[in-house]
Design a protein around this motif. Sequence first.
Motif, PDB file in Angstrom:
ATOM      1  N   CYS A 120     -12.534 -10.514  -3.188  1.00 53.66           N
ATOM      2  CA  CYS A 120     -12.073  -9.473  -2.269  1.00 53.66           C
ATOM      3  C   CYS A 120     -12.115  -8.097  -2.918  1.00 53.66           C
ATOM      4  N   MET A 121     -11.884  -8.027  -4.231  1.00 50.31           N
ATOM      5  CA  MET A 121     -11.971  -6.745  -4.911  1.00 50.31           C
ATOM      6  C   MET A 121     -13.419  -6.273  -4.983  1.00 50.31           C
ATOM      7  N   ALA A 122     -14.316  -7.171  -5.376  1.00 49.84           N
ATOM      8  CA  ALA A 122     -15.724  -6.798  -5.557  1.00 49.84           C
ATOM      9  C   ALA A 122     -16.376  -6.380  -4.250  1.00 49.84           C
ATOM     10  N   PHE A 123     -16.023  -7.059  -3.150  1.00 48.15           N
ATOM     11  CA  PHE A 123     -16.657  -6.790  -1.852  1.00 48.15           C
ATOM     12  C   PHE A 123     -15.826  -5.873  -0.961  1.00 48.15           C
ATOM     13  N   GLY A 124     -14.602  -5.534  -1.368  1.00 48.17           N
ATOM     14  CA  GLY A 124     -13.723  -4.797  -0.479  1.00 48.17           C
ATOM     15  C   GLY A 124     -13.334  -5.635   0.721  1.00 48.17           C
ATOM     16  N   GLY A 125     -13.122  -6.928   0.490  1.00 44.90           N
ATOM     17  CA  GLY A 125     -12.905  -7.862   1.586  1.00 44.90           C
ATOM     18  C   GLY A 125     -11.452  -8.230   1.819  1.00 44.90           C
ATOM     19  N   THR A 126     -11.255  -9.198   2.718  1.00 43.65           N
ATOM     20  CA  THR A 126      -9.939  -9.688   3.108  1.00 43.65           C
ATOM     21  C   THR A 126      -9.938 -11.213   3.050  1.00 43.65           C
ATOM     22  N   VAL A 145     -16.451  -0.878 -10.129  1.00 38.30           N
ATOM     23  CA  VAL A 145     -15.554  -0.314  -9.114  1.00 38.30           C
ATOM     24  C   VAL A 145     -14.434   0.475  -9.778  1.00 38.30           C
ATOM     25  N   GLU A 146     -13.841  -0.099 -10.817  1.00 33.59           N
ATOM     26  CA  GLU A 146     -12.775   0.607 -11.517  1.00 33.59           C
ATOM     27  C   GLU A 146     -13.266   1.941 -12.087  1.00 33.59           C
ATOM     28  N   ALA A 147     -14.481   1.948 -12.617  1.00 37.50           N
ATOM     29  CA  ALA A 147     -15.042   3.173 -13.192  1.00 37.50           C
ATOM     30  C   ALA A 147     -15.294   4.250 -12.126  1.00 37.50           C
ATOM     31  N   SER A 148     -15.411   3.829 -10.865  1.00 38.66           N
ATOM     32  CA  SER A 148     -15.678   4.782  -9.786  1.00 38.66           C
ATOM     33  C   SER A 148     -14.414   5.417  -9.220  1.00 38.66           C
ATOM     34  N   TYR A 149     -13.238   4.967  -9.648  1.00 37.97           N
ATOM     35  CA  TYR A 149     -11.998   5.552  -9.139  1.00 37.97           C
ATOM     36  C   TYR A 149     -11.994   7.069  -9.332  1.00 37.97           C
ATOM     37  N   GLY A 150     -11.602   7.750  -8.284  1.00 35.54           N
ATOM     38  CA  GLY A 150     -11.503   9.204  -8.355  1.00 35.54           C
ATOM     39  C   GLY A 150     -12.806   9.945  -8.161  1.00 35.54           C
ATOM     40  N   ILE A 153       0.860  -1.183   0.000  1.00 32.86           N
ATOM     41  CA  ILE A 153       0.000   0.000   0.000  1.00 32.86           C
ATOM     42  C   ILE A 153       0.896   1.231   0.000  1.00 32.86           C
ATOM     43  N   GLY A 154       0.681   2.108  -0.981  1.00 40.55           N
ATOM     44  CA  GLY A 154       1.537   3.288  -1.085  1.00 40.55           C
ATOM     45  C   GLY A 154       2.950   2.888  -1.448  1.00 40.55           C
ATOM     46  N   THR A 155       3.890   3.096  -0.530  1.00 40.43           N
ATOM     47  CA  THR A 155       5.284   2.683  -0.754  1.00 40.43           C
ATOM     48  C   THR A 155       5.751   1.661   0.286  1.00 40.43           C
ATOM     49  N   ASP A 156       4.815   1.085   1.022  1.00 37.61           N
ATOM     50  CA  ASP A 156       5.166   0.165   2.101  1.00 37.61           C
ATOM     51  C   ASP A 156       4.643  -1.239   1.808  1.00 37.61           C
ATOM     52  N   MET A 157       5.558  -2.224   1.794  1.00 40.05           N
ATOM     53  CA  MET A 157       5.192  -3.620   1.586  1.00 40.05           C
ATOM     54  C   MET A 157       5.461  -4.413   2.855  1.00 40.05           C
ATOM     55  N   THR A 158       4.490  -5.224   3.253  1.00 39.91           N
ATOM     56  CA  THR A 158       4.664  -6.096   4.404  1.00 39.91           C
ATOM     57  C   THR A 158       4.294  -7.515   4.034  1.00 39.91           C
ATOM     58  N   TYR A 159       4.935  -8.477   4.677  1.00 37.94           N
ATOM     59  CA  TYR A 159       4.563  -9.873   4.481  1.00 37.94           C
ATOM     60  C   TYR A 159       5.081 -10.701   5.646  1.00 37.94           C
ATOM     61  N   THR A 160       4.426 -11.838   5.883  1.00 35.01           N
ATOM     62  CA  THR A 160       4.907 -12.821   6.852  1.00 35.01           C
ATOM     63  C   THR A 160       5.172 -14.166   6.191  1.00 35.01           C
ATOM     64  N   GLN A 196      -5.957  -4.825  -3.107  1.00 35.49           N
ATOM     65  CA  GLN A 196      -5.025  -3.714  -2.967  1.00 35.49           C
ATOM     66  C   GLN A 196      -5.173  -2.734  -4.132  1.00 35.49           C
ATOM     67  N   ASP A 197      -5.465  -3.261  -5.332  1.00 38.49           N
ATOM     68  CA  ASP A 197      -5.726  -2.375  -6.479  1.00 38.49           C
ATOM     69  C   ASP A 197      -6.897  -1.456  -6.188  1.00 38.49           C
ATOM     70  N   ARG A 198      -7.913  -1.995  -5.515  1.00 44.03           N
ATOM     71  CA  ARG A 198      -9.092  -1.172  -5.188  1.00 44.03           C
ATOM     72  C   ARG A 198      -8.690  -0.021  -4.275  1.00 44.03           C
ATOM     73  N   ILE A 199      -7.862  -0.303  -3.284  1.00 44.90           N
ATOM     74  CA  ILE A 199      -7.419   0.743  -2.360  1.00 44.90           C
ATOM     75  C   ILE A 199      -6.534   1.757  -3.075  1.00 44.90           C
ATOM     76  N   ASN A 200      -5.624   1.249  -3.914  1.00 45.38           N
ATOM     77  CA  ASN A 200      -4.683   2.114  -4.620  1.00 45.38           C
ATOM     78  C   ASN A 200      -5.252   2.708  -5.906  1.00 45.38           C
ATOM     79  N   GLU A 201      -6.504   2.334  -6.237  1.00 45.04           N
ATOM     80  CA  GLU A 201      -7.190   2.800  -7.443  1.00 45.04           C
ATOM     81  C   GLU A 201      -6.358   2.541  -8.703  1.00 45.04           C
ATOM     82  N   LYS A 202      -5.964   1.280  -8.856  1.00 43.38           N
ATOM     83  CA  LYS A 202      -5.190   0.853 -10.019  1.00 43.38           C
ATOM     84  C   LYS A 202      -6.009  -0.105 -10.873  1.00 43.38           C
ATOM     85  N   PRO A 203      -5.700  -0.181 -12.170  1.00 41.22           N
ATOM     86  CA  PRO A 203      -6.390  -1.162 -13.026  1.00 41.22           C
ATOM     87  C   PRO A 203      -6.152  -2.580 -12.515  1.00 41.22           C
ATOM     88  N   THR A 204      -7.146  -3.432 -12.668  1.00 40.80           N
ATOM     89  CA  THR A 204      -7.057  -4.796 -12.158  1.00 40.80           C
ATOM     90  C   THR A 204      -6.773  -5.792 -13.280  1.00 40.80           C
TER      91      THR A 204
END
Length: 305
Positions: free
Chosen positions: A195-201, A299-304, A132-139, A258-266
Motif C-alpha cells: 500500500c505504501m509503494a502503490f499509494g493503495g488501500t 518515495v521517502e526521498a521524494s517527500y517535500g 491523518i493529521g490530528t484525526d484518528m478514526t477506526y471501526t 498513512q506515512d506516505r500521506i503524512n510524509e513520515k519515515p517508514t
Amino acid sequence: MAIERVAIIGRGAVGLLYGSLIEKNLGPDAVEFVMDDARYARHEGEVVTINGEPCRVRTIAARDATPVDLVILAIKAPGMAAALDTMERLVGPGTAIASLVNGITSEERIAERFGWGHTVLSVAQGMDAVFIGTDMTYTHPGEIRFGAAEGTEPGVVEAVADLYERAGIPHVVEADIRRRMWVKLMLNVGINQTCMAFGGTYGSASEPGEQNRCFVAAMREALAVARAEGVDVTEADLAQMAELIASLESDGMPSMAQDRINEKPTEVEEFAGTVIRRAEKHGILVPTNRWLYERIREVEASYGA
C-alpha cells in the motif's frame, strides 16, 4: 501483581486506540501518554480526535514521568532509540513492558536495556485505525496477541491479560507467540509495503491486479524465510491474512500508507530489511521485497519535492 497505572509511548493510531479504551473503561487516572521533552514541546496543546471526539487521555513530558505498572510501546520502529530513553523514567523494579512495535526485533532491544523478566512478546493486529493529521478514526479495534518470552517471569503474562480484560482490549494469550509474530511480520511485509509503494488501500490490495500480486508475493517470500528460521508459518496462515485484509474497510489503509500521506519515515527496515537480511543468511531469493525496499526508499526521498 495488579496493573493499575499504564503509560503509553506513542500517540499514533495504535496508541490512541488502546489508550482510549483504557481511559473509557478504567478511568482517566489509569493511563497517560508520555513523550520525550522535545516532542512534548512540539505537540503541547494539540487537540487529537478519536472518531470525531477529543482524546481524553492526558499527555505528559518525560521529565514529569514516574514509574508505572505497565509500559506499552506503540511507536514506529524508527523512534525506538528515543523511546528507550523515555522508558528510563517509567520502568521500576516491577514494571511490565509490552511492545506493539511492528517487526520481530523491538523486544530484543528492550531486553538489552531492561531485561527479559517483565517483558512480554506482543503483536497488535486486525485494527483499521487511520490517523491523518490530528484525526484518528477506526471501526475495528483489532486485538493484541501476546505471550511469554523465554525469560519472562511467572505471573507477568497473567497480569497483563488481566489489565487488558478490565480495559476492554481484545486479546489472546499465545502459547507460541514467536510464530504469531512471524505471521504478523508476513502480513506487514505484504500489506503495509504494497500500500505504501502503490499509494493503495486495503481494497486495492485485495482486488485482482498488480497490487494484489505484489501483496501475496511479498508475503510468500516472508513465509519462506520464516520456515528457514525454524518457524512453522504455513500457506493457511497466508490465506488467513489475505482474508483478514479483505474483511477490512476497502478505503482504509495500513500505517505505511498513512506515512506516505503524512510524509513520515517508514518501517521498511523492519519489514523488507529484515526479510532481505535473513534471506541472505539462508540463500533465499526475495525479489519482491527487494523491489519494495527500493521503491519505498524512492518515495521517502521524494517527500517535500
